[in-house]
Design a protein around this motif. Structure first.
Motif, PDB file in Angstrom:
ATOM      1  N   ALA A   3       0.844  -1.198   0.000  1.00  0.00           N
ATOM      2  CA  ALA A   3       0.000   0.000   0.000  1.00  0.00           C
ATOM      3  C   ALA A   3       0.872   1.239   0.000  1.00  0.00           C
ATOM      4  O   ALA A   3       1.993   1.228   0.513  1.00  0.00           O
ATOM      5  N   THR A   4       0.343   2.305  -0.586  1.00  0.00           N
ATOM      6  CA  THR A   4       0.996   3.605  -0.558  1.00  0.00           C
ATOM      7  C   THR A   4      -0.069   4.651  -0.268  1.00  0.00           C
ATOM      8  O   THR A   4      -1.257   4.418  -0.465  1.00  0.00           O
ATOM      9  N   ALA A   5       0.376   5.803   0.201  1.00  0.00           N
ATOM     10  CA  ALA A   5      -0.530   6.920   0.466  1.00  0.00           C
ATOM     11  C   ALA A   5      -0.041   8.121  -0.318  1.00  0.00           C
ATOM     12  O   ALA A   5       1.163   8.279  -0.549  1.00  0.00           O
ATOM     13  N   ASN A   6      -0.974   8.991  -0.728  1.00  0.00           N
ATOM     14  CA  ASN A   6      -0.565  10.161  -1.496  1.00  0.00           C
ATOM     15  C   ASN A   6       0.121  11.205  -0.622  1.00  0.00           C
ATOM     16  O   ASN A   6       0.680  12.162  -1.124  1.00  0.00           O
ATOM     17  N   SER A   7       0.090  11.013   0.699  1.00  0.00           N
ATOM     18  CA  SER A   7       0.793  11.897   1.620  1.00  0.00           C
ATOM     19  C   SER A   7       1.107  11.130   2.893  1.00  0.00           C
ATOM     20  O   SER A   7       0.270  10.388   3.387  1.00  0.00           O
ATOM     21  N   LEU A   8       2.304  11.315   3.409  1.00  0.00           N
ATOM     22  CA  LEU A   8       2.662  10.669   4.672  1.00  0.00           C
ATOM     23  C   LEU A   8       2.405  11.591   5.852  1.00  0.00           C
ATOM     24  O   LEU A   8       2.487  11.169   6.998  1.00  0.00           O
ATOM     25  N   VAL A   9       2.102  12.860   5.575  1.00  0.00           N
ATOM     26  CA  VAL A   9       1.769  13.829   6.620  1.00  0.00           C
ATOM     27  C   VAL A   9       0.311  14.221   6.435  1.00  0.00           C
ATOM     28  O   VAL A   9      -0.081  14.658   5.363  1.00  0.00           O
ATOM     29  N   ALA A  10      -0.469  14.038   7.482  1.00  0.00           N
ATOM     30  CA  ALA A  10      -1.891  14.343   7.404  1.00  0.00           C
ATOM     31  C   ALA A  10      -2.238  15.455   8.384  1.00  0.00           C
ATOM     32  O   ALA A  10      -1.914  15.366   9.559  1.00  0.00           O
ATOM     33  N   TYR A  11      -2.857  16.483   7.887  1.00  0.00           N
ATOM     34  CA  TYR A  11      -3.341  17.558   8.743  1.00  0.00           C
ATOM     35  C   TYR A  11      -4.836  17.384   8.915  1.00  0.00           C
ATOM     36  O   TYR A  11      -5.524  16.924   8.000  1.00  0.00           O
ATOM     37  N   ARG A  12      -5.335  17.722  10.089  1.00  0.00           N
ATOM     38  CA  ARG A  12      -6.755  17.520  10.407  1.00  0.00           C
ATOM     39  C   ARG A  12      -7.643  18.011   9.267  1.00  0.00           C
ATOM     40  O   ARG A  12      -7.513  19.128   8.791  1.00  0.00           O
ATOM     41  N   GLY A  13      -8.535  17.143   8.834  1.00  0.00           N
ATOM     42  CA  GLY A  13      -9.492  17.471   7.787  1.00  0.00           C
ATOM     43  C   GLY A  13      -9.017  17.173   6.383  1.00  0.00           C
ATOM     44  O   GLY A  13      -9.819  17.150   5.462  1.00  0.00           O
ATOM     45  N   ASN A  14      -7.707  16.948   6.196  1.00  0.00           N
ATOM     46  CA  ASN A  14      -7.203  16.617   4.861  1.00  0.00           C
ATOM     47  C   ASN A  14      -7.592  15.196   4.487  1.00  0.00           C
ATOM     48  O   ASN A  14      -7.661  14.322   5.333  1.00  0.00           O
ATOM     49  N   GLN A  15      -7.815  14.997   3.205  1.00  0.00           N
ATOM     50  CA  GLN A  15      -8.110  13.647   2.725  1.00  0.00           C
ATOM     51  C   GLN A  15      -6.837  12.999   2.212  1.00  0.00           C
ATOM     52  O   GLN A  15      -6.093  13.600   1.452  1.00  0.00           O
ATOM     53  N   ILE A  16      -6.597  11.793   2.653  1.00  0.00           N
ATOM     54  CA  ILE A  16      -5.469  10.983   2.205  1.00  0.00           C
ATOM     55  C   ILE A  16      -6.040   9.859   1.346  1.00  0.00           C
ATOM     56  O   ILE A  16      -7.020   9.223   1.731  1.00  0.00           O
ATOM     57  N   VAL A  17      -5.447   9.617   0.183  1.00  0.00           N
ATOM     58  CA  VAL A  17      -5.870   8.504  -0.659  1.00  0.00           C
ATOM     59  C   VAL A  17      -4.842   7.393  -0.524  1.00  0.00           C
ATOM     60  O   VAL A  17      -3.650   7.603  -0.741  1.00  0.00           O
ATOM     61  N   VAL A  18      -5.320   6.224  -0.132  1.00  0.00           N
ATOM     62  CA  VAL A  18      -4.479   5.046   0.042  1.00  0.00           C
ATOM     63  C   VAL A  18      -4.701   4.124  -1.152  1.00  0.00           C
ATOM     64  O   VAL A  18      -5.847   3.805  -1.488  1.00  0.00           O
ATOM     65  N   THR A  19      -3.616   3.723  -1.794  1.00  0.00           N
ATOM     66  CA  THR A  19      -3.683   2.802  -2.921  1.00  0.00           C
ATOM     67  C   THR A  19      -3.203   1.436  -2.440  1.00  0.00           C
ATOM     68  O   THR A  19      -2.078   1.297  -1.967  1.00  0.00           O
ATOM     69  N   CYS A  20      -4.063   0.442  -2.547  1.00  0.00           N
ATOM     70  CA  CYS A  20      -3.764  -0.923  -2.116  1.00  0.00           C
ATOM     71  C   CYS A  20      -3.470  -1.769  -3.349  1.00  0.00           C
ATOM     72  O   CYS A  20      -4.257  -1.781  -4.285  1.00  0.00           O
ATOM     73  N   VAL A  21      -2.348  -2.471  -3.325  1.00  0.00           N
ATOM     74  CA  VAL A  21      -1.956  -3.306  -4.454  1.00  0.00           C
ATOM     75  C   VAL A  21      -1.859  -4.753  -3.977  1.00  0.00           C
ATOM     76  O   VAL A  21      -0.881  -5.136  -3.351  1.00  0.00           O
ATOM     77  N   SER A  56      -5.873  12.871  15.945  1.00  0.00           N
ATOM     78  CA  SER A  56      -4.967  11.917  16.588  1.00  0.00           C
ATOM     79  C   SER A  56      -4.216  11.097  15.550  1.00  0.00           C
ATOM     80  O   SER A  56      -4.594  11.038  14.383  1.00  0.00           O
ATOM     81  N   ASN A  57      -3.130  10.488  15.993  1.00  0.00           N
ATOM     82  CA  ASN A  57      -2.394   9.583  15.126  1.00  0.00           C
ATOM     83  C   ASN A  57      -3.210   8.313  14.941  1.00  0.00           C
ATOM     84  O   ASN A  57      -3.700   7.752  15.904  1.00  0.00           O
ATOM     85  N   GLU A  58      -3.354   7.884  13.717  1.00  0.00           N
ATOM     86  CA  GLU A  58      -4.102   6.669  13.427  1.00  0.00           C
ATOM     87  C   GLU A  58      -3.234   5.745  12.580  1.00  0.00           C
ATOM     88  O   GLU A  58      -2.440   6.209  11.763  1.00  0.00           O
ATOM     89  N   THR A  59      -3.409   4.466  12.770  1.00  0.00           N
ATOM     90  CA  THR A  59      -2.760   3.473  11.940  1.00  0.00           C
ATOM     91  C   THR A  59      -3.785   2.915  10.981  1.00  0.00           C
ATOM     92  O   THR A  59      -4.879   2.540  11.390  1.00  0.00           O
ATOM     93  N   ILE A  60      -3.446   2.873   9.710  1.00  0.00           N
ATOM     94  CA  ILE A  60      -4.343   2.309   8.708  1.00  0.00           C
ATOM     95  C   ILE A  60      -3.971   0.848   8.514  1.00  0.00           C
ATOM     96  O   ILE A  60      -2.804   0.511   8.321  1.00  0.00           O
ATOM     97  N   HIS A  61      -4.977  -0.006   8.583  1.00  0.00           N
ATOM     98  CA  HIS A  61      -4.791  -1.448   8.439  1.00  0.00           C
ATOM     99  C   HIS A  61      -5.415  -1.916   7.125  1.00  0.00           C
ATOM    100  O   HIS A  61      -6.519  -1.489   6.789  1.00  0.00           O
ATOM    101  N   ILE A  62      -4.722  -2.793   6.436  1.00  0.00           N
ATOM    102  CA  ILE A  62      -5.226  -3.343   5.176  1.00  0.00           C
ATOM    103  C   ILE A  62      -5.081  -4.849   5.250  1.00  0.00           C
ATOM    104  O   ILE A  62      -4.014  -5.363   5.588  1.00  0.00           O
ATOM    105  N   THR A  63      -6.153  -5.553   4.943  1.00  0.00           N
ATOM    106  CA  THR A  63      -6.083  -7.008   4.868  1.00  0.00           C
ATOM    107  C   THR A  63      -6.470  -7.435   3.454  1.00  0.00           C
ATOM    108  O   THR A  63      -7.250  -6.771   2.776  1.00  0.00           O
TER     109      THR A  63
END
Length: 68
Positions: A3-21, A56-63
């Motif tokens: 997986a990759t994210a379009n940004s590794l730094v997230a500011y409150r309210g910003n949308q992050i797009v995660v690409t799962c391969v 808060s800091n969150e961890t994204i999980h992908i299965t």
């Protein structure tokens, strides 16, 4: 899979797009944040998911699961 994210730094309210391969023969099973599988990321399509950053800091999980 990976997986990759379009940004590794997230500011409150910003949308992050995660690409799962998924690896060959697999598909994405679940994409969620925190420790609760009910906190799913918004599905854009079969491999892209959106996450709106919180305070808060969150961890994204992908299965992944077998495609067959």
């Amino acid at each position: 899979g990976s997986a990759t994210a379009n940004s590794l730094v997230a500011y409150r309210g910003n949308q992050i797009v995660v690409t799962c391969v998924p690896s060959d023969g697999y598909v994405v099973d679940a994409v969620y944040y925190g420790s609760d599988t009910d906190d799913e990321l918004e599905k854009i399509d079969a491999t892209h998911y959106a996450y709106k950053a919180t305070d808060s800091n969150e961890t994204i999980h992908i299965t992944f699961k077998s495609a067959t």
